[in-house]
Design a protein around this motif. Structure first.
Motif, short mmCIF file in Angstrom:
data_model
loop_
_atom_site.label_atom_id
_atom_site.label_comp_id
_atom_site.label_asym_id
_atom_site.label_seq_id
_atom_site.Cartn_x
_atom_site.Cartn_y
_atom_site.Cartn_z
N SER A 1 0.83 -1.19 0.00
CA SER A 1 0.00 0.00 0.00
C SER A 1 0.87 1.25 0.00
CB SER A 1 -0.91 0.01 1.23
OG SER A 1 -1.53 1.27 1.39
N ALA A 2 0.55 2.19 -0.90
CA ALA A 2 1.31 3.44 -0.96
C ALA A 2 0.99 4.34 0.23
CB ALA A 2 1.00 4.16 -2.26
N SER A 3 -0.09 4.06 0.94
CA SER A 3 -0.48 4.91 2.06
C SER A 3 0.14 4.47 3.38
CB SER A 3 -2.00 4.96 2.20
OG SER A 3 -2.52 3.66 2.45
N ASN A 4 0.37 3.14 3.54
CA ASN A 4 0.88 2.68 4.84
C ASN A 4 1.98 1.61 4.76
OD1 ASN A 4 -0.51 0.26 4.24
ND2 ASN A 4 -2.35 0.96 5.33
N GLY A 5 2.35 1.18 3.55
CA GLY A 5 3.43 0.21 3.41
C GLY A 5 3.07 -1.22 3.75
N ARG A 6 1.79 -1.52 3.89
CA ARG A 6 1.38 -2.89 4.21
C ARG A 6 1.21 -3.72 2.94
NH1 ARG A 6 -3.25 -1.22 8.69
NH2 ARG A 6 -1.78 -0.39 10.25
N LEU A 7 1.53 -4.99 3.06
CA LEU A 7 1.47 -5.89 1.91
C LEU A 7 0.03 -6.04 1.42
CD1 LEU A 7 3.09 -7.87 0.09
CD2 LEU A 7 2.51 -9.66 1.75
N VAL A 8 -0.17 -5.95 0.09
CA VAL A 8 -1.48 -6.12 -0.52
C VAL A 8 -1.56 -7.46 -1.23
CG1 VAL A 8 -3.16 -5.18 -2.17
CG2 VAL A 8 -1.73 -3.63 -0.80
N TRP A 9 -0.56 -7.78 -2.07
CA TRP A 9 -0.52 -9.08 -2.74
C TRP A 9 0.89 -9.38 -3.20
CZ3 TRP A 9 1.49 -8.23 -7.46
CH2 TRP A 9 1.12 -7.10 -8.21
N THR A 10 1.14 -10.64 -3.56
CA THR A 10 2.41 -11.03 -4.15
C THR A 10 2.15 -11.84 -5.42
OG1 THR A 10 2.57 -13.08 -2.87
CG2 THR A 10 3.60 -11.11 -1.93
N TYR A 11 3.07 -11.73 -6.36
CA TYR A 11 3.06 -12.53 -7.59
C TYR A 11 4.35 -13.33 -7.61
CZ TYR A 11 4.05 -13.51 -12.51
OH TYR A 11 4.40 -14.12 -13.69
N THR A 12 4.27 -14.62 -7.89
CA THR A 12 5.45 -15.48 -7.84
C THR A 12 5.93 -15.82 -9.24
OG1 THR A 12 4.70 -16.46 -5.77
CG2 THR A 12 6.37 -17.66 -7.00
N ALA A 13 7.19 -15.52 -9.52
CA ALA A 13 7.83 -15.88 -10.78
C ALA A 13 8.53 -17.22 -10.63
CB ALA A 13 8.83 -14.80 -11.18
N ASP A 14 9.09 -17.71 -11.73
CA ASP A 14 9.74 -19.02 -11.70
C ASP A 14 11.17 -18.96 -11.19
OD1 ASP A 14 7.45 -20.20 -12.69
OD2 ASP A 14 8.08 -20.04 -14.78
N GLN A 15 11.78 -17.75 -11.21
CA GLN A 15 13.15 -17.58 -10.77
C GLN A 15 13.27 -16.30 -9.97
OE1 GLN A 15 15.82 -17.61 -14.12
NE2 GLN A 15 15.75 -19.83 -14.37
N GLU A 16 14.49 -16.05 -9.43
CA GLU A 16 14.71 -14.79 -8.73
C GLU A 16 14.47 -13.61 -9.66
OE1 GLU A 16 18.84 -13.77 -7.85
OE2 GLU A 16 19.44 -15.52 -9.01
#
Length: 353
Positions: free
Chosen positions: A150-165
């Motif tokens: 979140s741009a307002s408080n820095g809390r995690l909203v979601w994650t997307y997982t790729a196949d590599q780093e």
């Protein structure tokens, strides 16, 4: 500081003799220099009357655009990476240990901070900066996940997982999060859900994608650049590997009917925006071009790992001037209001008019 001014002015002195015209409006005269406590490791951002850049110690500096006098300094704990992102009256920046901090532009006071989970070195590592859009800040980390906070408080909203780093910063444009992955996959991601909507691919790691008009351009370490029209997801062209012939290390810069990239072996290459054909190549003889070339006033500014900034004619690739700094130019400069703002690995941040 005086030594740096003399060095810069001497390196660019002959630019004043260029004939009058749009490409000669920038004179190459050093206006001010500011010395950081360590090498400038980030790209340069301009926000209002401030110029912002970070160093290897983790300090973020905001200096007055007109004078180079410090407005404030924030002291972090790890190398500042990527280019700081401006969000209205705030600035967001990333550090190599995975921390992302949001500061008030006017004072440098902390608004919020995102700290990485305790999951080991790879999970914490950030090799590049952030992108902002749709009320979120996006960062790609060494654990192979894209994070939206979140741009307002820095809390995690979601994650997307790729196949590599992941090593390159995402981009945000046209209502999409654009991501280049190490496994050669390009992804356009829904900023509200974190779901991959569509994408493409290349034969090597993909640098940060770039939007221009209705198309997205992305470059790869396999030596290719591709252009895809977003509406209808239509591939328009992909230049063949022999055209560039070596790994491309920078995101594309698009303008004036051309696409500019830098390579691992020290070349700056201009391709046709229309069909991807190589128009010219310039050999810097200075090793890896790590900083994205920038285009302004008919000139291309490209810095090398040897600390030399090359000023090229955008149409022909002819070198117009060089500027030698103390160490490598690893962060992208900024051009604003007819002034080039440049950071160097020797700790110098300067304004060149």
């Amino acid at each position: 500081m005086r030594v740096n001014r003399i060095l810069f002015a001497a390196a660019l002195a002959f630019l004043a003799a260029l004939p009058a015209g749009p490409a000669a409006a920038w004179r190459g005269e050093v206006g001010w220099t500011f010395r950081a406590d360590d090498g400038i490791s980030s790209g340069v951002a301009v926000a209002g009357n401030l110029v912002i850049a970070g160093d290897r110690l983790g300090k973020l500096y905001a200096v007055q655009k007109a004078s180079g006098v410090p407005a404030w300094v924030y002291t972090g704990t790890n190398t500042v990476v990527g280019t700081p992102s401006i969000m209205g009256d705030k600035v967001v920046f990333a550090q190599g240990n995975g921390a992302v901090t949001c500061l008030a532009l006017s004072t440098g006071a902390v608004v919020w901070q995102y700290l990485p989970p305790e999951e080991g070195y790879a999970a914490e590592t950030l090799a590049d900066g952030t992108a902002v859009g749709d009320g979120k800040v996006y960062l790609a980390k060494g654990d192979g996940r894209l994070y939206a906070i979140s741009a307002s408080n820095g809390r995690l909203v979601w994650t997307y997982t790729a196949d590599q780093e992941l090593r390159n910063a995402p981009a945000f444009d046209a209502g999409l999060v654009l991501l280049g992955e190490q496994n050669g996959r390009f992804s356009a991601i829904d900023p509200k859900t974190g779901k991959r909507i569509w994408g493409g691919g290349a034969g090597g790691a993909i640098n940060t994608p770039v939007m221009s008009g209705e198309s997205v351009f992305y470059s790869s370490w396999d030596g290719t650049v591709q252009r895809v029209r977003i509406k209808g997801v239509i591939p328009l062209w992909k230049n063949s590997k022999p055209n560039v012939g070596e790994p491309i290390t920078t995101p594309p810069t698009v303008g004036g009917g051309r696409v500019f990239v830098g390579t691992a072996n020290g070349k700056v290459v201009a391709l046709s925006e229309e069909n991807g054909a190589v128009l010219w190549q310039f050999e810097t003889n200075g090793g890896n071009v790590a900083a994205r070339p920038i285009l302004a006033e008919g000139l291309v500014f490209a810095g090398g790992g040897d600390g030399v900034l090359h000023v090229l004619n955008a149409s022909s690739g002819t070198e117009r001037a060089t500027l030698t700094t103390g160490e490598g130019i690893n962060g992208t400069p900024a051009f604003d209001g007819g002034v080039l703002y440049l950071g160097s690995g020797d700790g110098t941040l300067c304004a060149i008019y």
